[in-house]
Design a protein around this motif. Structure first.
Motif, PDB file in Angstrom:
ATOM      1  N   MET A   1      42.695  43.558  41.519  1.00 15.32           N
ATOM      2  CA  MET A   1      42.466  42.348  40.701  1.00 15.32           C
ATOM      3  C   MET A   1      43.125  42.532  39.334  1.00 15.32           C
ATOM      4  N   ALA A   2      42.874  43.694  38.718  1.00 16.85           N
ATOM      5  CA  ALA A   2      43.417  43.963  37.385  1.00 16.85           C
ATOM      6  C   ALA A   2      44.941  44.004  37.420  1.00 16.85           C
TER       7      ALA A   2
ATOM      8  N   ILE B   1      47.177  40.736  37.143  1.00 13.85           N
ATOM      9  CA  ILE B   1      47.503  40.060  35.875  1.00 13.85           C
ATOM     10  C   ILE B   1      48.224  40.979  34.891  1.00 13.85           C
ATOM     11  N   GLY B   2      48.271  42.273  35.198  1.00 13.98           N
ATOM     12  CA  GLY B   2      49.055  43.194  34.375  1.00 13.98           C
ATOM     13  C   GLY B   2      48.573  43.367  32.941  1.00 13.98           C
ATOM     14  N   LYS B   3      47.299  43.099  32.698  1.00 11.39           N
ATOM     15  CA  LYS B   3      46.754  43.266  31.343  1.00 11.39           C
ATOM     16  C   LYS B   3      46.202  44.687  31.181  1.00 11.39           C
TER      17      LYS B   3
ATOM     18  N   ASP C   1      28.576  39.005  33.178  1.00  8.23           N
ATOM     19  CA  ASP C   1      28.327  37.721  32.510  1.00  8.23           C
ATOM     20  C   ASP C   1      27.874  37.910  31.067  1.00  8.23           C
TER      21      ASP C   1
ATOM     22  N   ARG D   1      31.065  38.730  29.139  1.00 13.91           N
ATOM     23  CA  ARG D   1      31.939  37.549  29.051  1.00 13.91           C
ATOM     24  C   ARG D   1      31.418  36.586  27.991  1.00 13.91           C
ATOM     25  N   LYS D   2      30.107  36.373  28.002  1.00 11.17           N
ATOM     26  CA  LYS D   2      29.521  35.409  27.051  1.00 11.17           C
ATOM     27  C   LYS D   2      29.509  35.948  25.628  1.00 11.17           C
TER      28      LYS D   2
ATOM     29  N   LEU E   1      37.761  39.180  29.365  1.00 13.92           N
ATOM     30  CA  LEU E   1      37.882  39.185  30.825  1.00 13.92           C
ATOM     31  C   LEU E   1      37.191  40.427  31.374  1.00 13.92           C
ATOM     32  N   VAL E   2      36.362  40.238  32.394  1.00 13.12           N
ATOM     33  CA  VAL E   2      35.672  41.366  33.019  1.00 13.12           C
ATOM     34  C   VAL E   2      35.875  41.299  34.529  1.00 13.12           C
ATOM     35  N   ILE E   3      36.259  42.417  35.116  1.00 16.03           N
ATOM     36  CA  ILE E   3      36.346  42.486  36.575  1.00 16.03           C
ATOM     37  C   ILE E   3      35.168  43.306  37.075  1.00 16.03           C
ATOM     38  N   ASP E   4      34.288  42.614  37.779  1.00 19.35           N
ATOM     39  CA  ASP E   4      33.105  43.235  38.341  1.00 19.35           C
ATOM     40  C   ASP E   4      33.469  43.718  39.751  1.00 19.35           C
TER      41      ASP E   4
END
Lengths: 219, 219
Positions: free
Chosen positions: B102-103, B106-108, B184, B187-188, B193-196
């Motif tokens: 996932m990460a 997007i290459g961030k 969450d 994020r809030k 951006l968080v990948i769970d």
């Protein structure tokens, strides 16, 4: 809004919107599509890729300035992905790397189907040892060739050949396959896993977009 | 049905079902969860990982025999993923590699948050140069430590520290963070951006499962 970059020049709105409409319809996210100037034939060799790079970067920067929260380079060769990532602050997704990461997540042997002789370098590098074989449907050099019954049969034949060579998941190296729904044809006819490059980029883009847009759930 | 392997031993149905329920609720796919025997403390070092490998393989084979169409090893260290893939015919997804892919899409720049000192090797290898830093929230060595207001503050503080070190996307290297909805919260609170890891494995698993189950659309 997600900004989607078509790496060919078109004044036909329907052609321009093909990938974006598909992503909106599949994942319920808003997409604005724009194309690079002065390349009606798109990218088809190293020279035309070089020519496109600064145009893709400029278009991506303009889309960011217009308020896009995420960008898609909608081409399986991931042209200018490194350069664009270095020149905008928002996430950039490429069709080729998105499809490859989908395949890598399940670790199944990959057969690539495209309309050129070679697998795009970006995909080849990512897939590594998982890439077992690749094919171009016989007589098919552009996606309109696939829109006839004969072309469709050639595509099914090519997919069968990939499977006979040990392919467990077919990955498309051409976004043109998406607009003719070839993935669904192969899934139904051959009961094989297919990763469609536009579906894959849309899956990642919509997941991150929803997060960027709301601070809510999703991967 | 998707078969989900918990790499710890529990007789508590609620604990057993935590990840599977989350995936069913997020993506609308059926999940059956089973755990490996005789490891109530799960995997916490090389020895316990070695011990778990044949158990994970045997459990995965049993789930395939019961009719599962896809397997998830629900642990960020991807224990036994190679061995299980070699011993079943269905796709196998691991939490660590799913989150990493996932990460990578997007290459961030990635900052990893976990409850151990080191980033799991499987994730480290996949993330490569994108991995810029990692952290364990202060005083947190298991996920129950995070369920107190003080623990929650420590997690936010850790996330802030990752961002100060250049992190553009936070990737969880612990599936326990999912059950307390830490993604969450971050994020809030921090608009990051968080990948769970459980969300990520569920996204891939549900996408391929829908295809395996119906021959219809999706990436």
């Amino acid at each position: 809004m997600i900004g989607l970059i078509r790496v060919l020049t078109t004044t036909n709105e329907e052609v321009l919107e093909q990938h974006g409409s598909m992503i909106t319809s599949l994942y319920g996210v808003p997409v604005i599509s724009k194309c690079i100037p002065d390349q009606p034939l798109g990218i088809f060799n190293e020279e035309t890729e070089e020519l496109a790079i600064p145009k893709i970067v400029a278009l991506g920067q303009a889309l960011e300035a217009e308020g896009c929260k995420l960008l898609i380079i909608s081409c399986a060769a991931d042209p200018a992905i490194k350069q664009l990532r270095a020149n905008v602050s928002i996430p950039v997704i490429g069709a080729g790397s998105a499809a490859s990461h989908m395949a890598l997540s399940i670790g199944k042997k990959v057969g690539v189907m495209g309309i050129t002789e070679d697998v795009p370098i970006a995909m080849k590098q990512l897939l590594g040892d998982l890439l077992v074989t690749s094919i171009r449907p016989e007589g098919v050099t552009n996606t309109t060739d696939l829109m006839t019954p004969a072309g469709r049969d050639k595509a099914i034949e090519a997919a069968r050949s990939l499977m006979e060579q040990g392919t467990e998941v077919i990955v498309f190296a051409c976004t043109g396959f998406s607009t003719i729904s070839l993935a669904d044809v192969l899934r139904k006819e051959l009961n094989v896993l297919v990763i469609d490059a536009v579906e894959a980029q849309g899956l990642f883009a919509s997941t991150f977009y929803k997060q960027l847009n709301s601070g809510q759930t999703v991967g």
